[in-house]
Design an enzyme around this catalytic site. Structure first.
Site, PDB file in Angstrom:
ATOM      1  N   ASP A  27       0.732  -1.121  -0.086  1.00 26.35           N
ATOM      2  CA  ASP A  27       0.100   0.056   0.037  1.00 26.35           C
ATOM      3  C   ASP A  27       0.840   1.289   0.111  1.00 26.35           C
ATOM      4  OD1 ASP A  27      -2.029  -1.947  -0.053  1.00 26.35           O
ATOM      5  OD2 ASP A  27      -2.726  -1.260   2.063  1.00 26.35           O
ATOM      6  N   GLU A  78      -4.459  -0.845  -1.628  1.00 27.63           N
ATOM      7  CA  GLU A  78      -5.934  -0.924  -0.933  1.00 27.63           C
ATOM      8  C   GLU A  78      -6.936   0.127  -1.728  1.00 27.63           C
ATOM      9  OE1 GLU A  78      -5.956   0.329   3.414  1.00 27.63           O
ATOM     10  OE2 GLU A  78      -8.027   0.213   3.207  1.00 27.63           O
ATOM     11  N   LYS A 141      -6.683  -4.943  -3.401  1.00 29.18           N
ATOM     12  CA  LYS A 141      -7.423  -5.555  -2.378  1.00 29.18           C
ATOM     13  C   LYS A 141      -8.590  -4.485  -1.870  1.00 29.18           C
ATOM     14  CE  LYS A 141      -3.505  -4.756   1.019  1.00 29.18           C
ATOM     15  NZ  LYS A 141      -4.307  -3.743   1.781  1.00 29.18           N
ATOM     16  N   LYS A 144      -7.922  -4.561   4.650  1.00 26.85           N
ATOM     17  CA  LYS A 144      -6.822  -4.355   4.984  1.00 26.85           C
ATOM     18  C   LYS A 144      -5.787  -5.616   5.005  1.00 26.85           C
ATOM     19  CE  LYS A 144      -9.306  -1.435   7.650  1.00 26.85           C
ATOM     20  NZ  LYS A 144     -11.039  -1.629   7.872  1.00 26.85           N
ATOM     21  N   VAL A 169       2.993   0.461   4.563  1.00 29.86           N
ATOM     22  CA  VAL A 169       2.182   0.998   5.401  1.00 29.86           C
ATOM     23  C   VAL A 169       0.846   0.465   5.336  1.00 29.86           C
ATOM     24  CG1 VAL A 169       3.337   3.363   5.043  1.00 29.86           C
ATOM     25  CG2 VAL A 169       1.484   2.848   3.686  1.00 29.86           C
ATOM     26  N   THR A 170       0.039   0.720   6.506  1.00 29.20           N
ATOM     27  CA  THR A 170       0.553   1.221   7.882  1.00 29.20           C
ATOM     28  C   THR A 170       0.728  -0.183   8.514  1.00 29.20           C
ATOM     29  OG1 THR A 170      -1.473   1.379   8.720  1.00 29.20           O
ATOM     30  CG2 THR A 170      -0.563   3.385   7.810  1.00 29.20           C
ATOM     31  N   CYS A 174      -2.770  -2.396   7.690  1.00 31.06           N
ATOM     32  CA  CYS A 174      -2.593  -3.102   6.748  1.00 31.06           C
ATOM     33  C   CYS A 174      -1.260  -4.354   6.749  1.00 31.06           C
ATOM     34  CB  CYS A 174      -2.519  -2.762   5.347  1.00 31.06           C
ATOM     35  SG  CYS A 174      -4.226  -1.852   4.744  1.00 31.06           S
ATOM     36  N   GLN A 214       6.043 -13.841  22.577  1.00 30.23           N
ATOM     37  CA  GLN A 214       6.203 -15.388  22.899  1.00 30.23           C
ATOM     38  C   GLN A 214       7.098 -15.951  21.746  1.00 30.23           C
ATOM     39  OE1 GLN A 214       1.764 -16.308  22.658  1.00 30.23           O
ATOM     40  NE2 GLN A 214       1.495 -14.739  23.873  1.00 30.23           N
TER      41      GLN A 214
HETATM   42  N1  TIU Z   1      -2.748   0.462   4.027  1.00 34.11           N
HETATM   43  C1  TIU Z   1      -3.449   0.570   5.302  1.00 34.11           C
HETATM   44  O1  TIU Z   1      -2.803   0.626   6.195  1.00 34.11           O
HETATM   45  N2  TIU Z   1      -4.782   1.131   5.337  1.00 34.11           N
HETATM   46  C2  TIU Z   1      -5.409   2.025   6.358  1.00 34.11           C
HETATM   47  O2  TIU Z   1      -6.675   2.057   6.336  1.00 34.11           O
HETATM   48  N3  TIU Z   1      -4.608   2.391   7.147  1.00 34.11           N
HETATM   49  C3  TIU Z   1      -4.827   2.995   8.460  1.00 34.11           C
HETATM   50  O3  TIU Z   1      -3.813   3.244   9.150  1.00 34.11           O
HETATM   51  N4  TIU Z   1      -6.295   3.343   8.646  1.00 34.11           N
END
Ligand code: TIU
Length: 232
Positions: A27, A78, A141, A144, A169-170, A174, A214
């Site tokens: 993403d 995304e 996609k 997430k 990210v993030t 995702c 763990q």
């Molecule tokens: N790529 C991804 O992490 N999509 C999100 O919606 N991230 C958020 O932090 N919301």
């Protein structure tokens, strides 16, 4: 079989076979990295938001190393169909923001780079600095995680992939969703800590700690410098 490793990964050395390891770029879209993208509008904090940009040169270097080693590079994006038929209400209603008392904006609304998080819009595409090479697959996609509503699993199976190195990210959203989904399906996963960022530093740190708790509950956390060392 050629095996490489990241010796100082957490919780311990991550070893991966060259022939069956994929390198994931998750993403890295304008919507998450540009100041007027979906992420910025959602996050509503320009200072924290801008921190996601600092990983771009790190991902560039790690990606070049991965390509030179012959790892299988896969991108994800995304986003939703223009008619939003793949956008459930449960997602639409939870991804809204109204920064500074402005009118609330959400997925599909018109933003500065086109409709927010919609396929085909300018904001949806990968940033110029990380353009995919011809032939490198891009998984579009709606969620997430990378498995729901995509051909991601088929792609991994067809290639005989066993291990994944994750960037993007993030971290809290995702990246860890995809990593956990991979873990359930039997894949060994390692996130590169300097190649992932999020919209909340505490959540980023907790997300990475949770991966390795763990004795490696979900996988490994490594550093790109160790990957790059092995590439050249
Ligand atoms: N790529 C991804 O992490 N999509 C999100 O919606 N991230 C958020 O932090 N919301």
């Amino acid at each position: 079989e050629v095996k490489l490793s990241l010796p100082n990964a957490r919780p311990y050395r991550f070893t991966f076979p060259l022939a069956t390891t994929a390198f994931l770029v998750i993403d890295m879209q304008r919507d998450f990295l540009d100041p007027d993208g979906f992420g910025s509008i959602l996050c509503g904090n320009p200072a924290i938001f801008s921190s996601v940009r600092k990983i771009v040169p790190n991902v560039q270097r790690a990606l070049e190393a991965a390509r030179s080693m012959g790892l299988y590079v896969i991108y994800t994006r995304e986003g939703h169909l223009p008619n939003l038929s793949d956008l459930p209400a449960a997602k639409r209603l939870r991804q809204l923001s109204a920064p500074n008392g402005n009118q609330s904006m959400g997925i599909g609304d018109e933003g500065p780079m086109g409709k927010l998080l919609v396929r085909g819009e300018r904001g949806h595409n990968i940033i110029n600095q990380l353009k995919p090479n011809p032939g490198e697959p891009i998984i579009d996609k709606p969620g997430k995680g990378s498995f729901w509503g995509t051909g991601f699993h088929r792609l991994l199976l067809a290639r005989g992939i066993t291990h994944l190195i994750l960037t993007g990210v993030t971290t809290e959203c995702c990246v860890t969703s995809t990593l956990r989904e991979c873990n359930d399906r039997g894949y060994e996963c390692c996130v590169l800590s300097d190649c992932t960022e999020g919209f909340d530093p505490a959540m980023v740190a907790a997300s990475l700690d949770t991966i390795v708790c763990q004795k490696g509950l979900f996988g490994y956390v490594g550093h790109s410098s160790e990957l790059i060392t092995q590439a050249y």
